[in-house]
Enzyme design. Structure first.
Site, mmCIF file in Angstrom:
data_model
loop_
_atom_site.group_PDB
_atom_site.id
_atom_site.type_symbol
_atom_site.label_atom_id
_atom_site.label_comp_id
_atom_site.label_asym_id
_atom_site.label_seq_id
_atom_site.Cartn_x
_atom_site.Cartn_y
_atom_site.Cartn_z
ATOM 1 N N TYR A 79 -30.548 -16.214 -32.233
ATOM 2 C CA TYR A 79 -31.964 -16.088 -31.872
ATOM 3 C C TYR A 79 -32.472 -17.425 -31.313
ATOM 4 O O TYR A 79 -32.188 -18.487 -31.876
ATOM 5 C CB TYR A 79 -32.768 -15.676 -33.114
ATOM 6 N N LYS B 98 -41.021 -7.855 -37.809
ATOM 7 C CA LYS B 98 -40.321 -6.797 -37.087
ATOM 8 C C LYS B 98 -40.267 -5.506 -37.926
ATOM 9 O O LYS B 98 -41.303 -4.953 -38.228
ATOM 10 C CB LYS B 98 -38.936 -7.298 -36.680
ATOM 11 N N ASP C 209 -29.383 -13.867 -40.961
ATOM 12 C CA ASP C 209 -30.627 -13.292 -40.443
ATOM 13 C C ASP C 209 -30.388 -11.794 -40.287
ATOM 14 O O ASP C 209 -29.620 -11.353 -39.437
ATOM 15 C CB ASP C 209 -30.963 -13.960 -39.096
ATOM 16 N N ARG D 292 -50.777 -21.761 -52.045
ATOM 17 C CA ARG D 292 -49.604 -22.288 -51.324
ATOM 18 C C ARG D 292 -48.348 -22.213 -52.190
ATOM 19 O O ARG D 292 -47.236 -22.184 -51.680
ATOM 20 C CB ARG D 292 -49.857 -23.726 -50.854
HETATM 21 C C1 LIG Z 1 -38.436 -12.521 -34.221
HETATM 22 C C2 LIG Z 1 -37.210 -13.075 -34.822
HETATM 23 C C3 LIG Z 1 -37.210 -14.297 -35.498
HETATM 24 C C4 LIG Z 1 -38.447 -15.164 -35.597
HETATM 25 O O1 LIG Z 1 -39.438 -14.534 -36.325
HETATM 26 P P1 LIG Z 1 -41.010 -14.844 -36.110
HETATM 27 O O2 LIG Z 1 -41.656 -13.919 -37.091
HETATM 28 O O3 LIG Z 1 -41.315 -14.553 -34.672
HETATM 29 O O4 LIG Z 1 -41.197 -16.290 -36.424
HETATM 30 C C5 LIG Z 1 -36.034 -14.727 -36.066
HETATM 31 N N1 LIG Z 1 -34.889 -14.002 -35.972
HETATM 32 C C6 LIG Z 1 -34.845 -12.844 -35.311
HETATM 33 C C7 LIG Z 1 -33.567 -12.096 -35.235
HETATM 34 C C8 LIG Z 1 -36.001 -12.321 -34.725
HETATM 35 O O5 LIG Z 1 -35.957 -11.170 -34.049
#
Ligand SMILES: *Cc1c(COP(=O)(O)O)cnc(C)c1O
Length: 391
Positions: free
Chosen positions: A110, A207, A182, A57
């Protein structure tokens, strides 16, 4: 060992010897903890991220390899991985904000992040002011003595507005406010927000970074070592940890990130420009297209414009539904950034919690379709879209 009972020998496995060579691939250290000769080294590793590996962890060599790889691509000093993008985002938001604090966030945002910010407000009295992602004047006006954080997204979902990172981050810097970006949609191949003045970059590694639709993960990358240590301590307490196997899959995917991004962008350019000419299509939303509200900013900030775009069908919702049930190659699915082309209908899926007025102000129509373009051959994708548009 042979003097021991089989029960004991079965438990205490030998470690594979490394006789003068090392593995090509990053090894998967699928272990929850580590063994010590020296109790002092053990104790020291508990309290800091750069001591000995102690417990999964807190740190793990495979996870650390991912953290160092992403920190390097983003130009940061260090990174903290998490079990999902939201794990990383919530570690940053909940780790930095206290009751009574204020943050400035961009809208569009998001959905999961917007929900967490609402939660911070309802449970901890953290207030928020929403501003447009490219309006530093509004961001400056929103500043208060208790403002602690500015939250941006390089490219927003699903209408692909681009944030004015240099302008917005400069406002944060002057005010001593932590700027968080982000960068999921751009990936470090198209944008490195730390170069534009951000303090922390977050990703859903689910992603583009992992890229194969087979693993969840998140990461926060830091420009500053003190902030990194503070967030490492909070995130490991929270338990937002990434599993080593997930880190291993993500690292494996990341080796082809530059190649995949080039193809995602090229395929998107082909589909977006051809769809814009199609009589069944009202509008195409991609920052690489003249006429998109972020076109000029995007051209200054990004070498290419990403693999996600949206388009509006002239026939509204009924056309959107027909299109989505008629595609054969593109898959009807959430998420993005994988090798497969995925489509969805934001108004009824990813953005269903928005009111009609919020949908309208975000520019999301009943006939808006979002496409996360994969790396298939572009002519096969185009043929699929054309046959679906004919329905
Ligand atoms: C998918 C996504 C998230 C969240 O990510 P997870 O891996 O689903 O928790 C946050 N920001 C953006 C821009 C995303 O596309």
């Amino acid at each position: 060992m042979s003097s021991l009972h089989p029960d004991t020998r079965a438990v205490h496995l030998p470690q594979p010897p490394l006789n003068g060579s090392t593995p090509i691939a990053v090894p998967l250290y699928q272990t929850s903890g580590f063994v010590f000769d020296d109790p002092a080294v053990f104790a020291d590793g508990m309290g800091r991220p750069d001591g000995a590996f102690v417990y999964g962890r807190l740190s793990n060599p495979t996870v650390r390899a991912l953290e160092e790889a992403v920190a390097d691509l983003e130009g940061g000093v260090a990174a903290v991985a998490a079990g999902s993008g939201m794990g990383a985002i919530n570690s940053v938001l909940f780790g930095l904000l206290q009751p009574g604090d204020h943050l400035i966030a961009q809208r569009p945002l998001y959905g999961g992040t917007a929900a967490s910010i609402a939660d911070l407000g309802a449970r901890f009295g953290v207030s928020v002011t929403y501003v447009d992602q490219d309006d530093p004047v509004a961001a400056r006006e929103a500043l208060r003595p208790e403002t602690k954080l500015l939250y941006l997204e390089t490219i927003a979902n699903p209408m692909t507005q681009v944030a004015d990172l240099p302008g917005m981050c400069a406002v944060a810097r002057e005010a001593g406010v932590v700027a968080v970006v982000d960068n999921t949609f751009a990936s470090p191949i198209l944008c490195r927000p730390l170069e534009h003045g951000a303090d922390i970059v977050v990703h859903s590694t689910t992603k583009y970074l992992s890229g194969h639709s087979d693993v969840l993960g998140g990461i926060a990358v830091f420009a500053d070592d003190a902030l990194y240590r503070r967030l490492w301590a909070y995130s490991t307490k929270l338990g937002a940890t990434l599993d080593p196997f997930a880190a291993w899959l993500t690292l494996r995917g990341m080796q082809t990130l530059p190649l995949r991004m080039a193809r995602h962008c090229e395929n998107t350019r082909i589909l977006a420009t051809r769809l814009a000419e199609h009589p069944a299509v009202d509008a195409v939303h991609w920052p690489g297209m003249p006429g998109h509200p972020s076109y000029e900013l995007a051209a200054k900030l990004l070498p290419d414009f990403g693999g996600v775009f949206s388009f509006d069908l002239t026939g509204g919702r009924a056309s959107g539904e027909r299109f989505m049930s008629s595609v054969r190659l593109a898959l009807l699915a959430p998420s993005l950034g994988g090798v497969e082309t995925l489509i969805l209908h934001p108004a009824t899926t990813s953005h269903r919690s928005l009111t009609a007025a919020e949908l309208e102000s975000s520019g999301i129509g009943e006939g808006t379709v979002r496409v996360a373009v994969g790396i298939e051959h572009p002519e096969d994708l185009w043929a699929d879209f054309v046959q679906a548009l004919e329905h």
